[in-house]
Design an enzyme around this catalytic site. Structure first.
Site, short mmCIF file in Angstrom:
data_model
loop_
_atom_site.label_atom_id
_atom_site.label_comp_id
_atom_site.label_asym_id
_atom_site.label_seq_id
_atom_site.Cartn_x
_atom_site.Cartn_y
_atom_site.Cartn_z
N LYS A 159 0.87 -1.18 0.00
CA LYS A 159 0.00 0.00 0.00
C LYS A 159 0.90 1.22 0.00
CE LYS A 159 -3.60 2.25 2.85
NZ LYS A 159 -4.09 2.40 4.25
N HIS A 165 -6.51 1.89 14.31
CA HIS A 165 -6.83 0.52 13.88
C HIS A 165 -5.67 -0.40 14.22
CE1 HIS A 165 -4.20 1.96 10.70
NE2 HIS A 165 -4.01 0.71 10.33
N ASP A 199 -3.79 -3.75 12.31
CA ASP A 199 -3.75 -4.29 10.94
C ASP A 199 -4.37 -5.68 10.92
OD1 ASP A 199 -2.48 -2.00 10.15
OD2 ASP A 199 -0.46 -2.86 10.15
N HIS A 244 -2.74 1.70 16.17
CA HIS A 244 -1.97 2.86 15.70
C HIS A 244 -2.84 3.74 14.81
CE1 HIS A 244 -1.51 -0.39 12.75
NE2 HIS A 244 -1.29 0.54 11.82
O1 AKG Z 1 1.50 5.62 7.41
C1 AKG Z 1 1.76 4.94 8.39
O2 AKG Z 1 2.79 5.10 9.06
C2 AKG Z 1 0.79 3.87 8.85
C3 AKG Z 1 -0.19 3.47 7.80
C4 AKG Z 1 -1.23 2.51 8.27
O3 AKG Z 1 -1.41 2.28 9.44
C5 AKG Z 1 -2.09 1.84 7.28
O4 AKG Z 1 -2.01 2.16 6.09
O5 AKG Z 1 -2.85 0.94 7.68
#
Ligand code: AKG
Length: 332
Positions: free
Chosen positions: A199, A218, A220, A274
């Site tokens: 992503k 959230h 992951d 996070h």
């Molecule tokens: O950008 C970030 O450091 C975390 C991104 C994130 O948590 C996500 O894309 O699920």
């Protein structure tokens, strides 16, 4: 379409952001961030010849933080820089060129902005993204890989190749730390069919960063997430009910323990809660790779980790059903 993309909105707004991006007070980073303290997330040297220590530190971090930063991880800085360069160049293309890769309805892969159902409290996140699988070759759909810049494919393939070493080591240490054989944990979340889902998060400058979030809180859904950010601060983790900034460590990989590892370890390893913040004048970009089981793969607490004293804390669930329930906020 430009007005739907946060990158487009960011170029139009002046001092205030549209209402749909303003988080409720209990989520606003300006109010809920512990100021002046960076979280001392463990930093682990993967090249330390003392393998016992590496294993111990990874296990401790995964049990107590659900997060750590890996240095000397074996992925050349040059491969990371190339990945970052092509990702940034893609987001700097015209909207029309990016829309060629727009997510079809129902697809996780493609270019887009958070879907309504992913939005918490009806509020939108200050970010656009691009998703595509980078491993295994049988799972890749190149239609979602940008053709411009022309080195996009080469940079992503090279990064995926370099990732294998890190993935193998992480799963091995995490398995040994639970008293399992080296392969057993990885086998419990997909084995050789493990999918690497790339992503790119693109967080444009935001005139009111204290009111908005890049990604809402959230954990992951993956087993493990391996993330590289650019140098702009923005990742926050929750600790004892408070939100703290996670320090940017140049050239480190940020590792998140995800839900599937929590399940397969029967709760020993903890998925980290996070979120991300945005800034007034800088663009933040991050490249998480989610290590996911194949959709039909059933994930359950590893049989060797459960017994009468330690009954399973989680149900067996096909990954695709887990994802459906989580995205639709259905109790797992
Ligand atoms: O950008 C970030 O450091 C975390 C991104 C994130 O948590 C996500 O894309 O699920």
């Amino acid at each position: 379409m430009w007005e739907k993309r946060v990158q487009g909105i960011a170029t139009c707004v002046k001092d205030t952001i549209p209402e749909e991006f303003i988080r409720p007070e209990n989520e606003q980073p300006g109010i809920t961030t512990v100021q002046g303290t960076f979280l001392e997330v463990p930093i682990i040297d993967l090249n330390n010849p003392d393998e016992e220590k590496v294993m111990h530190d990874i296990v401790e971090a995964s049990c107590h933080w659900g997060m750590f930063q890996l240095v000397n991880h074996g992925i050349p800085n040059e491969a990371i820089s190339k990945l970052q360069k092509v990702g940034k160049e893609f987001f700097e293309l015209s909207l029309a060129e990016k829309e060629l890769y727009a997510k079809p309805l129902g697809s996780i892969e493609g270019y887009g902005t958070s879907l309504q159902k992913e939005i918490t409290g009806g509020k939108k996140a200050w970010a656009d993204h691009l998703f595509h699988k980078i491993w295994p070759p049988s799972a890749i759909n190149y239609k979602f890989w940008p053709k411009n810049p022309s080195t996009y494919r080469e940079a992503n393939e090279e990064y995926a190749e370099h990732m294998h070493g890190v993935v193998e080591k992480l799963f091995k240490y995490l398995a040994l730390g639970l008293g399992l054989e080296g392969d057993e944990l990885k086998d419990g979340v997909g084995g050789n069919e493990l999918i690497y889902l790339m992503k790119i998060n693109y967080y444009p400058p935001c005139p009111q960063p204290e009111l908005a979030l890049g990604v809402p809180p959230h954990t992951d859904m993956s087993s493990i997430t391996i993330l590289v950010p650019n140098e702009v601060q923005g990742l926050q983790a929750e600790r004892d009910g408070q939100w703290y900034c996670v320090n940017y460590v140049p050239n480190a990989l940020i590792i998140h323990i995800g839900d599937q590892l929590e399940v397969v370890s029967n709760g020993k390893y903890k998925a980290v809660l996070h979120r991300t913040t945005v800034t007034k004048d800088k663009t933040r970009i991050s490249w998480p790779v989610f290590l996911e089981p194949p959709p039909e793969f059933g994930v359950r607490p590893h049989p060797k980790l459960v017994n009468e004293q330690n009954p399973p804390k989680y149900k067996t669930k096909k990954y695709k059903d887990y994802v459906y329930c989580k995205l639709n906020k259905i109790l797992q």
